[in-house]
Structures are given as C-alpha cells and as structure tokens.
Design a protein around this motif. Sequence first.
Motif, PDB file in Angstrom:
ATOM      1  N   GLN A 100      -6.880 -14.791  -2.178  1.00 54.91           N
ATOM      2  CA  GLN A 100      -6.364 -14.488  -3.515  1.00 54.91           C
ATOM      3  C   GLN A 100      -4.870 -14.183  -3.468  1.00 54.91           C
ATOM      4  N   ARG A 101      -4.223 -14.413  -4.611  1.00 53.04           N
ATOM      5  CA  ARG A 101      -2.804 -14.086  -4.721  1.00 53.04           C
ATOM      6  C   ARG A 101      -2.707 -12.716  -5.393  1.00 53.04           C
ATOM      7  N   VAL A 102      -1.857 -11.833  -4.832  1.00 54.93           N
ATOM      8  CA  VAL A 102      -1.748 -10.484  -5.384  1.00 54.93           C
ATOM      9  C   VAL A 102      -0.319 -10.227  -5.863  1.00 54.93           C
ATOM     10  N   GLU A 103      -0.170  -9.910  -7.138  1.00 55.48           N
ATOM     11  CA  GLU A 103       1.133  -9.514  -7.682  1.00 55.48           C
ATOM     12  C   GLU A 103       1.212  -7.999  -7.621  1.00 55.48           C
ATOM     13  N   PHE A 104       2.376  -7.495  -7.204  1.00 57.38           N
ATOM     14  CA  PHE A 104       2.501  -6.068  -6.968  1.00 57.38           C
ATOM     15  C   PHE A 104       3.732  -5.529  -7.689  1.00 57.38           C
ATOM     16  N   ALA A 105       3.622  -4.364  -8.318  1.00 59.20           N
ATOM     17  CA  ALA A 105       4.767  -3.806  -9.053  1.00 59.20           C
ATOM     18  C   ALA A 105       4.725  -2.288  -9.004  1.00 59.20           C
ATOM     19  N   ARG A 106       5.893  -1.661  -9.239  1.00 58.73           N
ATOM     20  CA  ARG A 106       5.896  -0.208  -9.368  1.00 58.73           C
ATOM     21  C   ARG A 106       5.834   0.115 -10.850  1.00 58.73           C
ATOM     22  N   LEU A 107       4.858   0.923 -11.218  1.00 55.48           N
ATOM     23  CA  LEU A 107       4.671   1.232 -12.634  1.00 55.48           C
ATOM     24  C   LEU A 107       5.490   2.434 -13.062  1.00 55.48           C
ATOM     25  N   GLY A 108       5.924   3.237 -12.096  1.00 51.92           N
ATOM     26  CA  GLY A 108       6.682   4.450 -12.423  1.00 51.92           C
ATOM     27  C   GLY A 108       6.173   5.586 -11.561  1.00 51.92           C
ATOM     28  N   GLY A 109       7.025   6.561 -11.281  1.00 50.29           N
ATOM     29  CA  GLY A 109       6.619   7.701 -10.467  1.00 50.29           C
ATOM     30  C   GLY A 109       6.029   7.228  -9.156  1.00 50.29           C
ATOM     31  N   ASP A 110       4.859   7.783  -8.806  1.00 52.18           N
ATOM     32  CA  ASP A 110       4.215   7.341  -7.564  1.00 52.18           C
ATOM     33  C   ASP A 110       3.038   6.430  -7.884  1.00 52.18           C
ATOM     34  N   GLU A 111       3.172   5.667  -8.984  1.00 46.37           N
ATOM     35  CA  GLU A 111       2.094   4.779  -9.396  1.00 46.37           C
ATOM     36  C   GLU A 111       2.523   3.319  -9.250  1.00 46.37           C
ATOM     37  N   PHE A 112       1.625   2.508  -8.695  1.00 49.45           N
ATOM     38  CA  PHE A 112       1.911   1.091  -8.488  1.00 49.45           C
ATOM     39  C   PHE A 112       0.792   0.259  -9.111  1.00 49.45           C
ATOM     40  N   GLY A 113       1.104  -0.972  -9.465  1.00 47.34           N
ATOM     41  CA  GLY A 113       0.098  -1.831 -10.103  1.00 47.34           C
ATOM     42  C   GLY A 113      -0.133  -3.104  -9.314  1.00 47.34           C
ATOM     43  N   LEU A 114      -1.367  -3.623  -9.401  1.00 47.25           N
ATOM     44  CA  LEU A 114      -1.719  -4.878  -8.731  1.00 47.25           C
ATOM     45  C   LEU A 114      -2.370  -5.812  -9.739  1.00 47.25           C
ATOM     46  N   VAL A 115      -2.068  -7.089  -9.641  1.00 48.04           N
ATOM     47  CA  VAL A 115      -2.824  -8.093 -10.389  1.00 48.04           C
ATOM     48  C   VAL A 115      -3.360  -9.051  -9.333  1.00 48.04           C
ATOM     49  N   VAL A 116      -4.681  -9.161  -9.258  1.00 48.13           N
ATOM     50  CA  VAL A 116      -5.280 -10.017  -8.229  1.00 48.13           C
ATOM     51  C   VAL A 116      -5.790 -11.288  -8.891  1.00 48.13           C
ATOM     52  N   CYS A 117      -5.123 -12.416  -8.598  1.00 49.73           N
ATOM     53  CA  CYS A 117      -5.487 -13.695  -9.212  1.00 49.73           C
ATOM     54  C   CYS A 117      -6.290 -14.518  -8.211  1.00 49.73           C
ATOM     55  N   GLY A 118      -6.909 -15.590  -8.706  1.00 46.36           N
ATOM     56  CA  GLY A 118      -7.595 -16.503  -7.782  1.00 46.36           C
ATOM     57  C   GLY A 118      -9.053 -16.139  -7.598  1.00 46.36           C
ATOM     58  N   ASP A 119      -9.705 -15.742  -8.704  1.00 41.99           N
ATOM     59  CA  ASP A 119     -11.146 -15.518  -8.724  1.00 41.99           C
ATOM     60  C   ASP A 119     -11.648 -14.490  -7.701  1.00 41.99           C
ATOM     61  N   PRO A 120     -11.095 -13.280  -7.684  1.00 42.13           N
ATOM     62  CA  PRO A 120     -11.570 -12.286  -6.710  1.00 42.13           C
ATOM     63  C   PRO A 120     -12.955 -11.733  -7.077  1.00 42.13           C
ATOM     64  N   GLU A 121     -13.659 -11.253  -6.058  1.00 46.15           N
ATOM     65  CA  GLU A 121     -14.943 -10.571  -6.259  1.00 46.15           C
ATOM     66  C   GLU A 121     -14.754  -9.108  -5.877  1.00 46.15           C
ATOM     67  N   ASP A 122     -15.761  -8.292  -6.142  1.00 52.25           N
ATOM     68  CA  ASP A 122     -15.692  -6.869  -5.788  1.00 52.25           C
ATOM     69  C   ASP A 122     -15.351  -6.668  -4.304  1.00 52.25           C
ATOM     70  N   VAL A 123     -15.966  -7.515  -3.448  1.00 54.21           N
ATOM     71  CA  VAL A 123     -15.723  -7.324  -2.003  1.00 54.21           C
ATOM     72  C   VAL A 123     -14.256  -7.540  -1.646  1.00 54.21           C
ATOM     73  N   ASP A 124     -13.619  -8.495  -2.357  1.00 56.24           N
ATOM     74  CA  ASP A 124     -12.201  -8.747  -2.077  1.00 56.24           C
ATOM     75  C   ASP A 124     -11.360  -7.536  -2.476  1.00 56.24           C
ATOM     76  N   LEU A 125     -11.716  -6.950  -3.625  1.00 55.64           N
ATOM     77  CA  LEU A 125     -10.956  -5.789  -4.104  1.00 55.64           C
ATOM     78  C   LEU A 125     -11.134  -4.617  -3.138  1.00 55.64           C
ATOM     79  N   ALA A 126     -12.367  -4.444  -2.666  1.00 60.69           N
ATOM     80  CA  ALA A 126     -12.626  -3.345  -1.731  1.00 60.69           C
ATOM     81  C   ALA A 126     -11.824  -3.549  -0.450  1.00 60.69           C
ATOM     82  N   ARG A 127     -11.779  -4.809   0.003  1.00 52.19           N
ATOM     83  CA  ARG A 127     -11.036  -5.145   1.236  1.00 52.19           C
ATOM     84  C   ARG A 127      -9.544  -4.882   1.019  1.00 52.19           C
ATOM     85  N   LEU A 128      -9.029  -5.289  -0.132  1.00 54.02           N
ATOM     86  CA  LEU A 128      -7.605  -5.080  -0.425  1.00 54.02           C
ATOM     87  C   LEU A 128      -7.286  -3.587  -0.487  1.00 54.02           C
ATOM     88  N   GLY A 129      -8.168  -2.852  -1.180  1.00 55.06           N
ATOM     89  CA  GLY A 129      -7.963  -1.405  -1.321  1.00 55.06           C
ATOM     90  C   GLY A 129      -7.952  -0.716   0.037  1.00 55.06           C
TER      91      GLY A 129
END
Length: 669
Positions: free
Chosen positions: A305-334
Amino acid sequence: MPAVDLKACLAATVRLFRVPTDPDLTRAQFDAFSKQIPLLYFILITNTIAVAYTYVPLAPASLSMIVPAVLTAVTALRTVWWLRQRHVVRSDADILRNLRLTNLIAAPIAAGFTAWSFALYPYGDAFAKSQVAFYMAVTVIGCIFCLMHLRSAALIVTLVVNVPYVLFYFVTGEPTLKAMAINNLLVSGAMVRVLFIYYRDFADLVSNRKSLLMQQAATQALSDENFRLANLDSLTELPNRRRFFAELASAFNDAERRHVHVAVGIIDLDGFKPINDNYGHSVGDRVLIEAGRRIREVCEGFGPQRVEFARLGGDEFGLVVCGDPEDVDLARLGERIGEQVKLPYQLDTAHTGLSCSIGFALYPNSATTSEALYECADYSLYHAKRHQRGRTVIFSGELEAEIRSRGVIENLLRTSDFGAEMELVFQPIVDAMSEHTAGFETLARWHSPRLGWVSPADFIPAAERIGLIRPLTQVLLARALATAKSWPDHIRLSFNLSAHDVCAAEGILPLIAIIERSGLPPHRIDFEITETAVTFDFVRAQQSIATLKAMGCGISLDDFGTGYSSLSHVHRLPLDKLKIDRSFVADINENPVSHKIIKSLTGLCDDMEIACVVEGVETRAQLDTLRRLGCDFIQGYYFAKPMPGAAIEDYLAKERERLDHGSTSKVVA
Ligand code: C2E
Ligand code: CA
Ligand code: CA
C-alpha cells in the motif's frame, strides 16, 4: 571623430546584412519564414516559367529552356527542404546556421535570375522586352514581401536585383523602360522602408513576448513556491494539515470510484508534553522532527500500500493509506511506526519513554464519507489513549456502539437537572496504622431518568466534552461541603477536580467563593487533581493550585502512575498527598513490578515529606503489604465502598466501637 562615425556607420551597415544572433528572434524568424519561403519560390518559379514560355521561339534553347530548368530545379529543391522544416524540432544553433545559409544563398540565387533576365532581353521584341522588365519588377517585390521576417536577406535580394535593374533599363535610353526603372526605384525604396518598419515591429514583438513569458515563468515559480509553503509544515517540513485533508479527499474519491478500501490513521505521541515542559521547546521541536522523520521512513518503505503522511499539528500526525488496505495491513503499519517512535532519541539529556498511540478507520467498513472516516479514526485514537496507550486501535463495531452511547449520554446530560439528578457518595480514606477514618472522598453519581445509574467514568468526561463540567463541579462542591459540615472536626473532605476546573482561563474563583460561603474551614478540604490535569496546562494548573493552597486547602495528586507526568511535576507543585493508582495495587502480591513501583513511590513520598495514599485496596493481604511498604493512608473496598452522606454518621460510630474494642476486623458499609 568622423573616422569613428564612419566606422560605426560601416558596422551598422554590415549588421543590416547579417542574421541576428538573439536565439528567440531567430527562432521566431525561422518559424514565420518557413511558412513563407515556399510561397516565395512559388512566385519565382511561376513568373520564370511565364517568361521562359514567351522566349522559347525567340531565344536559343539553352537560354529559354535549360537555364530556367536548372534554376527552377534548384529552387524546387529548396522549396521541398523548407516544407519539411515545419515538423522538425531544431536547436538554436541549427536555426542560426540555416538562416545564415539562406542569407548566403539569397545573393547567388537573385544574381542567377537577374543575369538570366538580362541575357534573354536582347532576343525579345518590344513586348517580350517589357515582359522581362515587368517580370523582374514584380518578382522582386513579391520576394521582398515574402522575406520580410529576415531583413538581411530581403535587403540583399533588393540590392542584387534592383541596382542592376535600374542601371540597365536607364542605360537602354528607351523612355518607357527608363520610366519603369525610375518607378521600380521608387517602389523599391518604399518597400525597403516598409521592410524596416515591419522588421522593427516584429523584433519588438518577439522581445515583448519573451519578457512576457519570463514574467509568466517568474509568476508561476512564485505561485508554485507559495503552494509548496502553504502545504508544508514549517517545523518538520512534512506535508501539513491542509495538504493532509486534500490528500484524504482525493484518495477517498478514488477509493469510492474504484470500490476499494482506503484508511485514515491519526498518530498521537505519548509522553511528548512532559518533554516539552521539562526540557524546553527547542528539545521538543527536535523530538518532533526526529519522530516525524522516523514515521515518514516507515511510510515510505511500507508496501504494497501507498501511505501519505502529514503533521496535523502539535504532536499529532496523520496517515492516509491507499491501495486497498485491510485491517492486518493497518495493524502491521501501526506496529512498525510504534517500534520506530519508541527507539531512544539523542537529546541534550538522553530521554526515552516516548511512544505513540494510533487510531485507524477503514472505508467503507467504518464510514461512508471522508469526514466521518476521519472522525472514526479520531475516536479510535481517543480510545487507544484512554485504554490502550501506546497501541494501535482500528475502528470497529464495538467502538461504534460506544460512540452512540457517548452521544446519548452527552445529549441527556445537556438537558439534565444537576440539582435533582446528581448525587454524592463518600468513600473513607483510612489511616494505614491506626485504621481510623481520616476523611472521605466525594464521588459523583448520576441517576438519569432515561438511563438509570451512569458511572462518573462515563459522564464526567462527557460533561468535559460538552463544556458542562464547571457548572457541574460547582453544584457538587457546594453539596459536598454542606455534607462535610456535619462531620466531626478531624474528618477531612476530598473532592475531585477536573482538568477543566483547574485550567480554566477565569481561574478557580467561583470555587473559592463556594468554599467561603460553605463555612467549612479550608484546611479540612483536599482537592484531588489528576496528573493529566496538571500536564494539560501546567502554568494555569500551577496558579490554581497555588491559590487553593494559599487558602489553606490540601492538594492530592490523583491516579499517580497512570498518566505521563514526570517526577519534575511532583517536585514543582506544592503537594500534600500522592494517590497511587489502584492498578498497581490489584496484583501487588503477585507481580514484583507492581510491588517495586509502590515501594519506590512510597520512598518518593518520604523524601518529599508528603503523605502517600493507596486506593483500590480490597484485601487484608494487600493492606498488610502496603503497611510494610510504609503507606500512610488506605482507601478501598476492604474498608468500605462509597456510601451515601446519610450513612456516614452510623459508619463512623461503628468504626469507633470496633476500634475501641481493639478489634481489627473490617466493617463494610
Ligand atoms: P477516582 O478519583 O480515582 O475515584 C476512585 C474510583 O475507584 C471510584 O470510582 C471508586 O468507586 C473506585 N474504587 C474505590 N475503591 C475501590 C476498590 O477497592 N476497588 C475498585 N475496583 N474500585 C474502587 P467511581 O466512583 O466510579 O469514579 C470514577 C472516577 O470518576 C473517579 O476516579 C474520578 O476520576 C471521577 N469522578 C468521580 N466523581 C467525580 C467528581 O465529583 N468530580 C470529578 N471531576 N471527577 C469525579
Ligand atoms: Ca479521586
Ligand atoms: Ca484515583
């Protein structure tokens, strides 16, 4: 001086017959020129054929047929070459070379045709002779016209044809031809003038277009840079919040169209605020930059999967995971992100202990709009922060039900009558050695007409979220103080304050007014403040605490060990008690780590000369261990569950009786 002028004049004249070197101008000339040259040769060839045709019966074949055939063949070849140029992409140098070649061959071609015309002339009768004169005049004007864009070539042709022309016909002495020569001279002069004006305008146009293009390029570059900066976080140089939401919207639309999954993740660093508070902002900034760099590296190396990453502010960051991810992929990324964030940071003062909590939500499982998807991820993060700190939580049906009940609680709380629906219960805090009740902690209870009994663990955070906690605190405090007034003088009252009470901009003045009105001496009151409240806004919390302290109230730091406040907080606040969280007590006799933690915390309290309260004590065995470790006060079901205010008198009487008789058997209310 005149010599210099002459030299300059000569140089200017030579320049007139040369191809310019400005690449923009030569390119424009070449473009315009390549369209007109075939027309020039068309004029030349058709006019030549017409004259040759007249002279076939009059002149020798070599002159009337062979020479024009050769000249026509040469010009036809050049025509074909120019026609081909339209589709060829050429370099600046190439263009210059070709224009120079054109300039160079203009003279011989013009001279060839002129010589041919003069050679034919003697063979013709009066009409045929006039045709030659007409042919030369018209052809040269047509050629000058077609050569307008290359001034040098136009001038060469004019000179090469017209100078001999005028001289030749003037010398014939024939009045009609002399008139034609003068006429041609005047028309050519006018044509040359037009040529100069036209050429100057053309060159200006090219140079204006060039500066316009340069201006446009500069404007474009500036706007590109602005766009880049507007989408970049200045500290970490990561994409910023704006960019994140743009990325999310486009990834979401794409997933919707292609019927595939897309996920949103929100990362929040655990333990960042204490670093900022304790080591200063420049260290905090470096930690953020380093954490951002590590997470970006994980995202870039993640696949398929392709992951877009950004800083949302403070100590918070955001991810957008494209390319049809499943729960297992998210758990692995996390998991990978968590591992990287946890690694030590090379700071001025070596500090480890940073981790991160991550909340994910997956489309279409969790939500059907990008906004709702983000909200779900945010809730997953909130859940992780509260219950699974340092872990990854993926939004699920369970969380959805939780949100629904949260919404219900918030709505009912908004319309609830605090005076009628809220109640207080009191739990004894007991002296560990003497087993005498030293005070009671006030705990709120809400009896909702719709939901029945609601736990404060649910409605206190709800009141905080909807901005009702401060009025609620005021109602509860007034009531608690009124109850405590009937207690014996040595019994204290402990009251819980929320982060919002302690960190409110207008301070805690309303609470002070309530205490003063109650008539209960402030030295009999302890305010319990959680570590989280203190880290929420340390400066404000410190001010509120100082004010309460100045009145004579005691301050207890609640739930110690669960939050992420550092020991420096404990040192910098004027505390009276530290309440060790009940999670350490539950397994104190089974888990050596819990035992060790409580031992070090009681040691800390000793050093700081403050009292240590342990909550959640449910068994005699736990009490005995805690006594051995030197805890000062005990609270928990072992002594009593929270009881209504009306039961206190009876409870205290029974306790007196029990202790007077020297019995250590417990009394549960
Ligand atoms: P807390 O301040 O840590 O309160 C202690 C909680 O532990 C209480 O839960 C109490 O009933 C429970 N507890 C006491 N002894 C034992 C034990 O031996 N075993 C177990 N398992 N639990 C025990 P409760 O009443 O549900 O309160 C939960 C939390 O709600 C409190 O935690 C406090 O943070 C908050 N809270 C309660 N009342 C108020 C209030 O009036 N104002 C504010 N701001 N927060 C309140
Ligand atoms: Ca408490
Ligand atoms: Ca507590």
